[in-house]
Design a protein around this motif. Structure first.
Motif, short mmCIF file in Angstrom:
data_model
loop_
_atom_site.label_atom_id
_atom_site.label_comp_id
_atom_site.label_asym_id
_atom_site.label_seq_id
_atom_site.Cartn_x
_atom_site.Cartn_y
_atom_site.Cartn_z
N LEU A 1 16.65 3.66 -1.55
CA LEU A 1 16.14 2.38 -2.02
C LEU A 1 15.14 1.94 -0.68
N ALA A 2 15.68 2.12 0.31
CA ALA A 2 14.71 1.68 1.48
C ALA A 2 13.37 2.67 1.68
N ARG A 3 13.70 3.99 1.16
CA ARG A 3 12.42 4.82 1.19
C ARG A 3 11.49 4.50 0.13
N LEU A 4 12.03 4.14 -1.07
CA LEU A 4 11.38 3.56 -2.06
C LEU A 4 10.35 2.19 -1.89
N GLY A 5 10.91 1.45 -0.82
CA GLY A 5 10.11 0.38 -0.44
C GLY A 5 9.13 0.86 0.62
N ASN A 6 9.50 1.51 1.39
CA ASN A 6 8.40 2.27 2.24
C ASN A 6 7.29 2.91 1.68
N ALA A 7 7.73 3.73 0.59
CA ALA A 7 6.70 4.36 -0.07
C ALA A 7 5.62 3.33 -0.87
N PHE A 8 6.21 2.28 -1.50
CA PHE A 8 5.39 1.43 -2.23
C PHE A 8 4.43 0.65 -1.23
N ASP A 9 4.77 0.24 0.19
CA ASP A 9 4.22 -0.18 1.04
C ASP A 9 3.14 0.83 1.44
N HIS A 10 3.41 1.98 1.76
CA HIS A 10 2.35 2.92 1.93
C HIS A 10 1.26 3.18 0.87
N ALA A 11 1.74 2.92 -0.48
CA ALA A 11 0.92 3.19 -1.47
C ALA A 11 0.10 1.69 -1.53
N ALA A 12 0.54 0.60 -1.26
CA ALA A 12 -0.30 -0.39 -1.43
C ALA A 12 -1.27 -0.53 -0.29
N ASP A 13 -0.79 0.04 1.18
CA ASP A 13 -1.87 0.04 2.12
C ASP A 13 -3.06 0.80 1.83
N ARG A 14 -2.80 2.07 1.16
CA ARG A 14 -3.76 3.06 0.91
C ARG A 14 -4.88 2.47 -0.25
N LEU A 15 -3.99 1.67 -1.32
CA LEU A 15 -4.83 0.79 -2.45
C LEU A 15 -5.76 0.14 -1.93
N GLN A 16 -5.25 -0.80 -0.73
CA GLN A 16 -5.94 -1.77 -0.21
C GLN A 16 -7.09 -1.25 0.73
N ILE A 17 -7.07 -0.20 1.45
CA ILE A 17 -7.98 0.67 2.10
C ILE A 17 -9.07 1.19 1.16
N LEU A 18 -8.63 1.73 0.06
CA LEU A 18 -9.72 2.18 -0.98
C LEU A 18 -10.33 1.11 -1.60
N GLN B 1 4.11 -6.28 -10.15
CA GLN B 1 3.38 -7.22 -10.97
C GLN B 1 2.35 -7.79 -10.09
N ARG B 2 2.57 -8.29 -8.85
CA ARG B 2 1.89 -9.05 -8.13
C ARG B 2 0.56 -8.06 -7.72
N LEU B 3 0.91 -6.79 -7.42
CA LEU B 3 -0.08 -5.64 -7.06
C LEU B 3 -1.08 -5.56 -8.45
N ALA B 4 -0.54 -5.53 -9.41
CA ALA B 4 -1.01 -5.31 -10.68
C ALA B 4 -2.20 -6.58 -10.87
N SER B 5 -1.81 -7.67 -10.30
CA SER B 5 -2.81 -8.94 -10.55
C SER B 5 -3.82 -8.98 -9.73
N GLY B 6 -3.85 -8.09 -8.76
CA GLY B 6 -4.99 -8.13 -7.60
C GLY B 6 -4.40 -8.58 -6.48
N ASP B 7 -3.38 -8.97 -6.16
CA ASP B 7 -2.72 -9.42 -4.94
C ASP B 7 -2.38 -8.09 -3.95
N LEU B 8 -3.35 -7.60 -3.31
CA LEU B 8 -3.23 -6.11 -2.65
C LEU B 8 -2.61 -6.47 -1.39
N ASP B 9 -2.37 -7.71 -0.91
CA ASP B 9 -1.55 -7.91 0.36
C ASP B 9 -0.11 -7.83 0.05
N THR B 10 0.22 -7.61 -1.00
CA THR B 10 1.89 -7.49 -1.60
C THR B 10 2.46 -6.45 -0.95
N ARG B 11 3.65 -6.66 -0.06
CA ARG B 11 4.24 -5.68 0.56
C ARG B 11 5.75 -5.99 0.33
N ILE B 12 6.51 -4.89 0.28
CA ILE B 12 8.10 -5.25 0.23
C ILE B 12 8.76 -5.57 1.66
#
Length: 410
Positions: free
Chosen positions: A170-187, A148-159
């Motif tokens: 679940l730990a791998r899910l958190g890492n995948a989320f952080d990786h996707a957030a990193d890529r989204l912020q870079i893009l 929700q924070r990521l969708a609202s525009g807070d691209l610095d959100t990390r788990i």
């Protein structure tokens, strides 16, 4: 995760048994009335049966008259035919029948018997279920809040490490989320920078065109002087739009076109011919060393754009009377194309940024080009599962190495 869930369920069962034993020991509850009456009836039947079988029914009745005050609700009658059930036989013939006249509800007494363990079990299981549900849903709530924070525009959100203790998946899910957030912020940052650079690149020729039109309105006699500048800016805008469209294609399915069997030498020949023609006024020679044929599978259009952009970039940064050396060679399953110039070279710290759209080295802004050539080349080579390296040339300039997969014997 599995071990934690098992421990919670197993612990709830053990705790239920322990609590039930403690409650029973502390309260010392009496048995239900029906169970007590059934036990009392069984004892009296055995006692009356012993007296009746030894001394007869009359003696048994006298015994009952003596003990009946202690057993209210119980009656003893005689049955000469002994057809009643259960009947107590006697030594002199008639049977005795012991009857409990009190009313007992088996259902209510059953609930009374089960009520205590059920109450303890419900309380313990409710507490265990609450703990288990919070444990299982906490990672989901964490991911949901982060999304929700990521969708609202807070691209610095990390788990981060919030899910590390929740188990491997679940730990791998958190890492995948952080990786996707990193890529989204870079893009997102790249897109913002691309728009800023694009607006700057477009504004400059448009401002010159507007200034030229203003001068022509004031001094129409300067038309011949302004035509060259106008044409240069129009060509620059046309090349900029073409490069932007090409760059955008790599982000769509259009760039994933089917590869076909091509001869790379047939692609190189017109590029080398045009490059020698363009370099002739400055005395620049573009040479080639390699086999007469290079058959591979790929996109002729993408490879043409990649190689042409790199060679044009080498021409633009080469001094007069220099040489741009192009060579191609195969080594097993790899094809290597080297393009070396004799220009000033590129500092090591700046080389990775050359593949960013619109990036130009400081002091070279006056050079022709839009800053998109190497970015397009890198994406075109990557579409072929290849790579680009920037190395130091033996002549002191920059060597651009294109690595492509190659099947020997194709």
């Amino acid at each position: 995760m599995t071990v934690r869930v098992f421990m919670v369920i197993w612990g709830a069962l053990v705790l239920t048994l322990l609590l039930f034993g403690l409650v029973v020991a502390a309260l010392d509850p009496t048995p239900p009335e029906g169970a007590r009456a059934a036990a009392e009836t069984s004892v009296l039947e055995r006692q009356l049966g012993l007296v009746a079988s030894r001394d007869g029914s009359a003696a048994a009745l006298r015994f009952w008259q003596e003990v009946s005050p202690a057993h209210p609700g119980m009656t003893v009658t005689t049955d000469p035919t002994c057809v009643s059930s259960p009947a107590i036989p006697s030594a002199d013939g008639p049977c005795l029948v012991l009857t409990d006249t009190a009313k007992h509800s088996r259902f209510l007494e059953g609930l009374q018997i089960l009520g205590l363990p059920l109450l303890v079990g419900v309380a313990v299981s409710a507490a265990a279920a609450l703990l288990l549900s919070r444990h299982l849903t906490r990672p989901i709530r964490t991911v949901n809040a982060s999304l929700q924070r990521l969708a609202s525009g807070d691209l610095d959100t990390r788990i981060g490490d919030a899910l590390d203790h929740s188990g491997g998946e679940l730990a791998r899910l958190g890492n995948a989320f952080d990786h996707a957030a990193d890529r989204l912020q870079i893009l997102s940052e790249g897109q913002r920078r691309l728009f800023n650079d694009l607006s700057h690149e477009i504004r400059s020729p448009l401002a010159r065109l507007r200034a030229a039109v203003g001068l022509l309105e004031v001094s129409p006699d300067r038309l011949d002087e302004m035509l060259g500048q106008i044409e240069t800016d129009i060509v620059r805008l046309d090349r900029l739009v073409r490069d932007i469209l090409t760059l955008a294609r790599f982000g769509s399915t259009e760039s994933r076109q089917a590869f076909e069997r091509i001869d790379l030498i047939e692609i190189l020949e017109p590029i080398l011919s045009d490059a020698n023609f363009e370099g002739e006024p400055r005395g620049i020679v573009v040479s080639f060393t390699g086999p007469p044929r290079l058959i591979l599978k790929g996109s002729g259009e993408l490879l043409h754009r990649a190689i042409e952009n790199v060679i044009r970039n080498a021409l633009a940064h080469s001094p007069d009377d220099a040489e741009v050396a192009v060579s191609a060679r195969t080594n097993g399953a790899a094809l290597t194309i080297d393009i070396a110039d004799q220009g000033p070279g590129v500092p090591l710290a700046e080389r990775s940024r050359l593949f960013e759209p619109f990036f130009k080295l400081p002091g070279l802004s006056a050079k022709a080009g839009t800053g998109l050539g190497l970015a397009i080349a890198a994406r075109a080579i990557a579409a072929h599962n290849g790579s680009i390296e920037l190395l130091d040339s033996a002549s002191g300039g920059l060597l651009v190495r294109l690595n492509l997969p190659f099947t020997p014997g194709t």
